[in-house]
Design a protein around this motif. Structure first.
Motif, PDB file in Angstrom:
ATOM      1  N   THR A  90      37.595  47.699  46.238  1.00  0.00           N
ATOM      2  CA  THR A  90      38.035  46.877  45.114  1.00  0.00           C
ATOM      3  C   THR A  90      39.533  46.985  44.887  1.00  0.00           C
ATOM      4  O   THR A  90      40.168  47.985  45.210  1.00  0.00           O
ATOM      5  CB  THR A  90      37.320  47.286  43.809  1.00  0.00           C
ATOM      6  OG1 THR A  90      37.599  48.654  43.530  1.00  0.00           O
ATOM      7  CG2 THR A  90      35.826  47.085  43.917  1.00  0.00           C
ATOM      8  N   ARG A 105      42.229  45.757  41.538  1.00  0.00           N
ATOM      9  CA  ARG A 105      42.306  45.210  40.182  1.00  0.00           C
ATOM     10  C   ARG A 105      43.756  45.175  39.725  1.00  0.00           C
ATOM     11  O   ARG A 105      44.526  46.067  40.063  1.00  0.00           O
ATOM     12  CB  ARG A 105      41.534  46.088  39.195  1.00  0.00           C
ATOM     13  CG  ARG A 105      40.057  46.041  39.314  1.00  0.00           C
ATOM     14  CD  ARG A 105      39.420  47.003  38.299  1.00  0.00           C
ATOM     15  NE  ARG A 105      38.008  46.851  38.181  1.00  0.00           N
ATOM     16  CZ  ARG A 105      37.114  47.188  39.090  1.00  0.00           C
ATOM     17  NH1 ARG A 105      37.505  47.694  40.227  1.00  0.00           N
ATOM     18  NH2 ARG A 105      35.832  47.019  38.878  1.00  0.00           N
ATOM     19  N   GLU A 116      42.459  42.005  34.294  1.00  0.00           N
ATOM     20  CA  GLU A 116      42.145  40.596  34.055  1.00  0.00           C
ATOM     21  C   GLU A 116      41.893  39.840  35.353  1.00  0.00           C
ATOM     22  O   GLU A 116      41.301  38.766  35.332  1.00  0.00           O
ATOM     23  CB  GLU A 116      43.266  39.929  33.256  1.00  0.00           C
ATOM     24  CG  GLU A 116      43.300  40.418  31.833  1.00  0.00           C
ATOM     25  CD  GLU A 116      44.285  39.676  30.961  1.00  0.00           C
ATOM     26  OE1 GLU A 116      44.026  39.602  29.752  1.00  0.00           O
ATOM     27  OE2 GLU A 116      45.297  39.164  31.468  1.00  0.00           O
ATOM     28  N   ARG A 175      34.147  39.004  46.025  1.00  0.00           N
ATOM     29  CA  ARG A 175      33.771  38.637  44.651  1.00  0.00           C
ATOM     30  C   ARG A 175      35.024  38.692  43.789  1.00  0.00           C
ATOM     31  O   ARG A 175      35.622  39.751  43.615  1.00  0.00           O
ATOM     32  CB  ARG A 175      32.689  39.555  44.108  1.00  0.00           C
ATOM     33  CG  ARG A 175      31.333  39.260  44.737  1.00  0.00           C
ATOM     34  CD  ARG A 175      30.221  40.133  44.211  1.00  0.00           C
ATOM     35  NE  ARG A 175      30.399  41.499  44.699  1.00  0.00           N
ATOM     36  CZ  ARG A 175      30.668  42.545  43.918  1.00  0.00           C
ATOM     37  NH1 ARG A 175      30.746  42.433  42.633  1.00  0.00           N
ATOM     38  NH2 ARG A 175      30.834  43.735  44.447  1.00  0.00           N
ATOM     39  N   TRP A 176      35.419  37.557  43.279  1.00  0.00           N
ATOM     40  CA  TRP A 176      36.642  37.405  42.494  1.00  0.00           C
ATOM     41  C   TRP A 176      36.291  37.324  41.019  1.00  0.00           C
ATOM     42  O   TRP A 176      35.326  36.663  40.640  1.00  0.00           O
ATOM     43  CB  TRP A 176      37.357  36.115  42.890  1.00  0.00           C
ATOM     44  CG  TRP A 176      37.676  36.018  44.344  1.00  0.00           C
ATOM     45  CD1 TRP A 176      36.863  35.555  45.340  1.00  0.00           C
ATOM     46  CD2 TRP A 176      38.903  36.385  44.973  1.00  0.00           C
ATOM     47  NE1 TRP A 176      37.508  35.603  46.547  1.00  0.00           N
ATOM     48  CE2 TRP A 176      38.766  36.108  46.358  1.00  0.00           C
ATOM     49  CE3 TRP A 176      40.104  36.923  44.515  1.00  0.00           C
ATOM     50  CZ2 TRP A 176      39.784  36.347  47.266  1.00  0.00           C
ATOM     51  CZ3 TRP A 176      41.116  37.157  45.416  1.00  0.00           C
ATOM     52  CH2 TRP A 176      40.958  36.874  46.776  1.00  0.00           C
ATOM     53  N   SER A 177      37.087  37.954  40.177  1.00  0.00           N
ATOM     54  CA  SER A 177      36.867  37.847  38.731  1.00  0.00           C
ATOM     55  C   SER A 177      38.194  37.622  38.022  1.00  0.00           C
ATOM     56  O   SER A 177      39.230  38.144  38.423  1.00  0.00           O
ATOM     57  CB  SER A 177      36.153  39.080  38.176  1.00  0.00           C
ATOM     58  OG  SER A 177      36.923  40.233  38.372  1.00  0.00           O
ATOM     59  N   ALA A 206      39.574  37.038  33.801  1.00  0.00           N
ATOM     60  CA  ALA A 206      39.087  37.150  32.424  1.00  0.00           C
ATOM     61  C   ALA A 206      40.229  37.160  31.422  1.00  0.00           C
ATOM     62  O   ALA A 206      41.370  37.478  31.749  1.00  0.00           O
ATOM     63  CB  ALA A 206      38.269  38.430  32.262  1.00  0.00           C
ATOM     64  N   SER A 219      35.263  34.941  30.683  1.00  0.00           N
ATOM     65  CA  SER A 219      35.420  35.562  31.999  1.00  0.00           C
ATOM     66  C   SER A 219      34.782  34.637  33.020  1.00  0.00           C
ATOM     67  O   SER A 219      33.885  33.861  32.688  1.00  0.00           O
ATOM     68  CB  SER A 219      34.783  36.952  32.050  1.00  0.00           C
ATOM     69  OG  SER A 219      33.398  36.867  31.900  1.00  0.00           O
ATOM     70  N   ALA A 220      35.270  34.693  34.239  1.00  0.00           N
ATOM     71  CA  ALA A 220      34.743  33.859  35.316  1.00  0.00           C
ATOM     72  C   ALA A 220      34.659  34.697  36.579  1.00  0.00           C
ATOM     73  O   ALA A 220      35.521  35.538  36.832  1.00  0.00           O
ATOM     74  CB  ALA A 220      35.639  32.652  35.541  1.00  0.00           C
ATOM     75  N   ASN A 221      33.603  34.460  37.355  1.00  0.00           N
ATOM     76  CA  ASN A 221      33.396  35.171  38.610  1.00  0.00           C
ATOM     77  C   ASN A 221      32.910  34.193  39.658  1.00  0.00           C
ATOM     78  O   ASN A 221      32.042  33.366  39.361  1.00  0.00           O
ATOM     79  CB  ASN A 221      32.332  36.270  38.450  1.00  0.00           C
ATOM     80  CG  ASN A 221      32.729  37.285  37.410  1.00  0.00           C
ATOM     81  OD1 ASN A 221      33.573  38.116  37.656  1.00  0.00           O
ATOM     82  ND2 ASN A 221      32.122  37.193  36.240  1.00  0.00           N
ATOM     83  N   THR A 232      32.114  33.990  44.157  1.00  0.00           N
ATOM     84  CA  THR A 232      32.029  34.704  45.429  1.00  0.00           C
ATOM     85  C   THR A 232      32.429  33.761  46.540  1.00  0.00           C
ATOM     86  O   THR A 232      31.967  32.617  46.589  1.00  0.00           O
ATOM     87  CB  THR A 232      30.597  35.221  45.666  1.00  0.00           C
ATOM     88  OG1 THR A 232      30.251  36.118  44.603  1.00  0.00           O
ATOM     89  CG2 THR A 232      30.500  35.950  46.997  1.00  0.00           C
TER      90      THR A 232
END
Length: 134
Positions: free
Chosen positions: A72, A74, A79, A95-97, A99, A107-109, A111
């Motif tokens: 991962t 971040r 955010e 997997r992208w996030s 927020a 928030s949005a996620n 793949t």
């Protein structure tokens, strides 16, 4: 300059990174857009480690034969994030996030899937160019 990550399995799922600028010596700003299934989320993010995302993808590209578990990255305020997992046949799940952590409003996620090897190497090179051009 921009980098667009499209999904090899889902038409229309994409991540767009653009408008990368050095705010000062320590902070880089960048616009991030996530799009999938008719939904779009966008946000400007601040990065303290100005090329950490590029280095993350360079390490993924170097490990094209695979790795165990999840890796991962971040942003410092969390955010914006991406998690990578290697799967069989040289496919990598990203997997992208994105927020709004300040107001906790959304928030949005999504793949995306990419092939390890040349595709991942191309993505890493595009991110390096994006950050070097800031």
């Amino acid at each position: 300059m921009e980098v667009v990550i499209t999904c090899v399995e889902t038409t229309g799922a994409e991540v767009r990174l653009h408008d990368c600028m050095a705010f000062d010596q320590d902070i880089t700003t960048m616009s991030v857009e996530l799009r999938a299934n008719g939904v779009e989320a966008r946000r400007g993010v601040e990065l303290l480690d100005h090329d950490g995302l590029a280095r993350f993808f360079e390490r993924l590209a170097a490990d094209y034969l695979g790795w165990d578990g999840e890796r991962t990255w971040r942003s410092y305020d969390e955010e914006f994030a991406v998690a990578a997992r290697f799967h069989s046949r040289g496919r990598v799940e990203l997997r992208w996030s994105l927020a709004d952590k300040v107001n906790h409003a959304w928030s949005a996620n999504i793949t995306t899937w990419i092939h390890a090897g040349e595709d991942m190497l191309g993505l890493a090179g595009g991110l390096r160019a994006l950050f070097d051009a800031r």
